[in-house]
Scaffold this motif. Structure first.
Motif, PDB file in Angstrom:
ATOM      1  N   GLN A 187     -17.877  -5.245 -11.442  1.00 31.80           N
ATOM      2  CA  GLN A 187     -16.747  -4.701 -10.690  1.00 31.80           C
ATOM      3  C   GLN A 187     -16.267  -5.634  -9.592  1.00 31.80           C
ATOM      4  OE1 GLN A 187     -18.198  -0.742  -9.921  1.00 31.80           O
ATOM      5  NE2 GLN A 187     -19.068  -1.283  -7.945  1.00 31.80           N
ATOM      6  N   ASP A 244     -12.792  -7.570  -4.967  1.00 28.16           N
ATOM      7  CA  ASP A 244     -13.400  -6.319  -5.419  1.00 28.16           C
ATOM      8  C   ASP A 244     -12.460  -5.165  -5.111  1.00 28.16           C
ATOM      9  OD1 ASP A 244     -13.668  -6.150  -2.688  1.00 28.16           O
ATOM     10  OD2 ASP A 244     -15.717  -5.420  -2.714  1.00 28.16           O
ATOM     11  N   LYS A 245     -11.209  -5.516  -4.791  1.00 29.36           N
ATOM     12  CA  LYS A 245     -10.237  -4.483  -4.406  1.00 29.36           C
ATOM     13  C   LYS A 245      -9.441  -3.975  -5.602  1.00 29.36           C
ATOM     14  CE  LYS A 245     -11.041  -4.348  -0.020  1.00 29.36           C
ATOM     15  NZ  LYS A 245     -12.182  -3.427   0.084  1.00 29.36           N
ATOM     16  N   CYS A 246      -9.376  -4.779  -6.637  1.00 32.60           N
ATOM     17  CA  CYS A 246      -8.530  -4.446  -7.787  1.00 32.60           C
ATOM     18  C   CYS A 246      -9.378  -4.664  -9.039  1.00 32.60           C
ATOM     19  CB  CYS A 246      -7.308  -5.371  -7.761  1.00 32.60           C
ATOM     20  SG  CYS A 246      -6.386  -5.456  -9.298  1.00 32.60           S
ATOM     21  N   ALA A 247      -9.377  -3.685  -9.940  1.00 31.08           N
ATOM     22  CA  ALA A 247     -10.253  -3.756 -11.115  1.00 31.08           C
ATOM     23  C   ALA A 247      -9.823  -4.837 -12.107  1.00 31.08           C
ATOM     24  CB  ALA A 247     -10.300  -2.403 -11.807  1.00 31.08           C
ATOM     25  N   THR A 302     -11.893  -8.114 -13.388  1.00 31.46           N
ATOM     26  CA  THR A 302     -13.331  -7.859 -13.311  1.00 31.46           C
ATOM     27  C   THR A 302     -13.825  -7.346 -14.668  1.00 31.46           C
ATOM     28  OG1 THR A 302     -13.324  -5.490 -12.747  1.00 31.46           O
ATOM     29  CG2 THR A 302     -12.940  -7.036 -10.948  1.00 31.46           C
ATOM     30  N   CYS A 339      -2.186  -4.675 -14.269  1.00 27.58           N
ATOM     31  CA  CYS A 339      -2.932  -3.510 -13.777  1.00 27.58           C
ATOM     32  C   CYS A 339      -3.711  -2.872 -14.934  1.00 27.58           C
ATOM     33  CB  CYS A 339      -1.970  -2.501 -13.165  1.00 27.58           C
ATOM     34  SG  CYS A 339      -2.723  -0.928 -12.696  1.00 27.58           S
ATOM     35  N   LYS A 395       3.860  -3.164 -10.628  1.00 25.18           N
ATOM     36  CA  LYS A 395       2.777  -4.020 -11.129  1.00 25.18           C
ATOM     37  C   LYS A 395       1.420  -3.344 -11.027  1.00 25.18           C
ATOM     38  CE  LYS A 395       5.248  -7.822 -11.767  1.00 25.18           C
ATOM     39  NZ  LYS A 395       6.121  -7.228 -12.799  1.00 25.18           N
ATOM     40  N   SER A 418     -11.020   1.333  -1.687  1.00 27.58           N
ATOM     41  CA  SER A 418      -9.997   0.475  -2.277  1.00 27.58           C
ATOM     42  C   SER A 418      -8.856   1.348  -2.773  1.00 27.58           C
ATOM     43  CB  SER A 418     -10.608  -0.315  -3.436  1.00 27.58           C
ATOM     44  OG  SER A 418      -9.598  -0.738  -4.324  1.00 27.58           O
ATOM     45  N   CYS A 477      -7.182   0.672  -5.393  1.00 28.23           N
ATOM     46  CA  CYS A 477      -7.118   0.522  -6.857  1.00 28.23           C
ATOM     47  C   CYS A 477      -7.393   1.862  -7.548  1.00 28.23           C
ATOM     48  CB  CYS A 477      -8.141  -0.515  -7.310  1.00 28.23           C
ATOM     49  SG  CYS A 477      -8.259  -0.693  -9.100  1.00 28.23           S
ATOM     50  N   VAL A 528      -8.451   2.486 -10.490  1.00 25.33           N
ATOM     51  CA  VAL A 528      -9.718   2.473 -11.230  1.00 25.33           C
ATOM     52  C   VAL A 528     -10.898   2.758 -10.294  1.00 25.33           C
ATOM     53  CG1 VAL A 528     -11.296   1.020 -12.574  1.00 25.33           C
ATOM     54  CG2 VAL A 528      -8.824   0.924 -13.002  1.00 25.33           C
ATOM     55  N   TRP A 529     -10.935   2.076  -9.167  1.00 27.68           N
ATOM     56  CA  TRP A 529     -12.059   2.274  -8.233  1.00 27.68           C
ATOM     57  C   TRP A 529     -11.978   3.651  -7.567  1.00 27.68           C
ATOM     58  CZ3 TRP A 529     -14.369  -0.931 -10.686  1.00 27.68           C
ATOM     59  CH2 TRP A 529     -14.185  -2.304 -10.680  1.00 27.68           C
TER      60      TRP A 529
END
Lengths: 276, 263
Positions: A103, A123-126, A129, A164, B124, B162, B164, B166-167
């Motif tokens: 991740q 590690d802020k955006c998947a 990763t 994304c 995006k 985050s 994001c 996903v997270w």
């Protein structure tokens, strides 16, 4: 002198045992929800494999996102430091390390000793990763470990227009519904993940030789895609997935030598290990 | 003279039929897999409800992400232009329009005459778009409407490390397992959404009056949180459903065109 490195990641837990700076054994297991449990389990396996007992380990360094929860570690090091150190130990000419974890993703520039000069981290955006690969593997109902082989049967005729993960997943489902080949879709996916990770590497001024570490490096399709994205030759190391744990075991040697120089031993109360 | 606007979005499709600056009929449907199918269905429904036929429509403007694939329209106009125009019709004093769509978000600045000065858009990253809320509502097993209303009952909204999607989704699953009160998770989700949107809105500079369009404008949790993040009051749209703002704008462009104007 026996030292250990333990790397508790989000997806896997890794342990490396070294004797006089040579690797005695290593283990990788799937991480459980409890980092303490993963750490004990993987270290127990590594100890058995090395034919030693837990008591023989004189110093253990923990790393990875679960490093603070490793019950038997004497100290911790950042993943960045461990990956830099491990990569130069595995390949002395390595100066750029690209690590794609479960991740996170990192690009690290190191000197000839493996000291970190500069790094970029996400590690802020998947996207970029290992999680990106995992989510798509799930939605396509294929095994993560099979993705490399599957992509080998495809070609680079598709490009994902979304970076994304959430949007890309929808795009990939549409591609499947349009009757596109799964192998070609996986190729496009690998390139998307690689492009994102490579953008980190550009931020640290990529210096040869470049190596790829982390479990994702075992995926041959990802390796090739990252090489294309970086535009330089990418080198393989023998043990990409345990690279961080190797680095940790090397830091353990430094720490132990420093203690011995001062006539001390590692504190077993801190370590939770019985150290003679 | 009847004109129409059709806005084919990723999640919903909207059609508006207008006559003399007044809305005759409007319809919102869930979008189909193919944009042209959505456009046909929503337009035919609006016509049927208005008791009209396609040939009664003097001019039709299409907008939204699927606009280029609609066969029956006379012209396609960008979503930005349509949302600006629609918001202006709904709230004549509006100078800043914040639109959250199913898979994008936009902030649009209008001048005193209602002409677009500048805009910024994010398509995006799912964070800050309707998709973020949709993903969270799904894992929480809530309707989108329920998710919005829950904020008001929360005492301790959760925070996410985050933005994001996903997270944050993984965090929500963890919080559900940890038995965190669902209203606190919902409030956290709405806050996260608002804080992401606020970054975009602040980057073009806000000018009063500010209003919100798109389906998410009906989510009070997000609107209230966004007011806090921006430190500004958001003027609520009451004249019509804020979700049809883009289709209204499209119909207004159609009106202009039918009256001999150039879009």
């Amino acid at each position: 002198m026996i030292t250990a490195g333990c790397d508790i990641g989000s997806l896997t837990a890794k342990a490396v045992i070294m004797k006089h700076g040579e690797m005695l054994s290593s283990e990788v297991i799937r991480a459980s929800a409890l980092p303490e449990k993963s750490a004990l389990e993987v270290m127990k396996l590594a100890v058995e494999k090395a034919g030693i007992s837990m008591d023989d380990i004189e110093y253990c360094v923990g790393t990875g996102y679960g490093r603070k929860h490793i019950p038997f570690m004497n100290s911790t090091e950042s993943e960045i430091a461990c990956h830099g150190r491990g990569a130069v130990w595995q390949m002395p000419s390595a100066r750029t390390v690209v690590d794609i974890g479960g991740q996170d993703a990192k690009a690290i520039r190191v000197d000839e000793k493996g000291n970190v000069e500069r790094y970029e981290y996400n590690d802020k955006c998947a996207s970029g990763t290992g999680r990106f690969l995992e989510i798509i593997a799930d939605s396509l109902e294929i095994k993560l470990d099979d993705m490399g082989d599957i992509s080998g049967r495809g070609s680079e005729k598709l490009t994902l227009s979304n970076q994304c993960v959430v949007f890309a997943e929808t795009e990939i489902i549409s591609l499947v519904n349009e009757g596109r080949e799964i192998a070609d879709i996986i190729c496009a996916l690998h390139q998307a993940v690689a492009n994102r990770a490579a953008s980190l590497a550009k931020g640290i001024l990529l210096t040869p030789d470049a190596v790829m570490t982390g479990g994702v490096a075992k995926n041959s399709g990802m390796f090739a895609a990252l090489e294309r994205a970086l535009g330089v030759k990418l080198h393989r190391v023998d043990n990409p997935q345990i690279n961080g744990a190797i680095g940790a075991a090397l830091f353990a040697i430094d720490a132990l030598e420093l203690l011995k120089k001062n006539g001390e031993t590692a504190d077993p109360a801190v370590s939770g290990l019985k150290i003679k | 003279m009847f004109v129409s606007g059709v806005d084919v979005g990723s999640l919903t499709s909207k059609a508006v039929i207008m006559k003399d600056d007044r809305i005759v009929k409007s319809v919102i449907i869930k979008s189909k897999a193919r944009p042209w199918e959505s456009a046909d269905e929503v337009m035919d429904m609006a016509l049927a409800r208005a008791g009209l036929d396609r040939k009664d429509i003097k001019n039709c403007v299409g907008t939204g992400y699927g606009r280029d694939k609609i066969s029956f329209i006379d012209e396609a106009v960008s979503e930005i232009a349509c949302h600006g125009r629609g918001a202006r019709w709904l709230v004549p004093s509006v100078r800043t329009v914040i639109d959250i769509g199913g898979q994008d978000c936009k902030a649009i600045r209008l001048d005193a005459k209602g002409d677009m000065m500048k805009f910024i858009t994010n398509d995006k990253c799912a964070s800050g778009t309707g998709r973020f809320l949709e993903v969270m509502a799904k894992v929480m097993n809530l309707d989108l409407d329920e998710l919005g209303e829950m904020s008001a009952r929360s005492k301790q909204p959760v925070t996410f490390a985050s933005a994001c999607t996903v997270w944050a989704q993984a965090d929500v699953i963890q919080q559900l397992n940890d038995k965190v009160p669902i209203e606190d998770i919902a409030a956290g989700v709405n806050n996260a959404m608002a804080s992401r949107m606020a970054i975009l809105a602040n980057s073009i500079g806000l000018e009063n009056d500010v209003c919100m369009t798109g389906g998410v404008a009906k989510n009070n949790g997000v609107v209230n949180a966004l007011e806090k993040h921006l430190g500004i009051r958001i003027k609520r749209i009451r004249r019509e459903d804020p979700q049809i703002a883009g289709a209204i704008g499209a119909a207004l462009f159609a009106m202009e065109k039918a009256s001999g104007g150039v879009i």
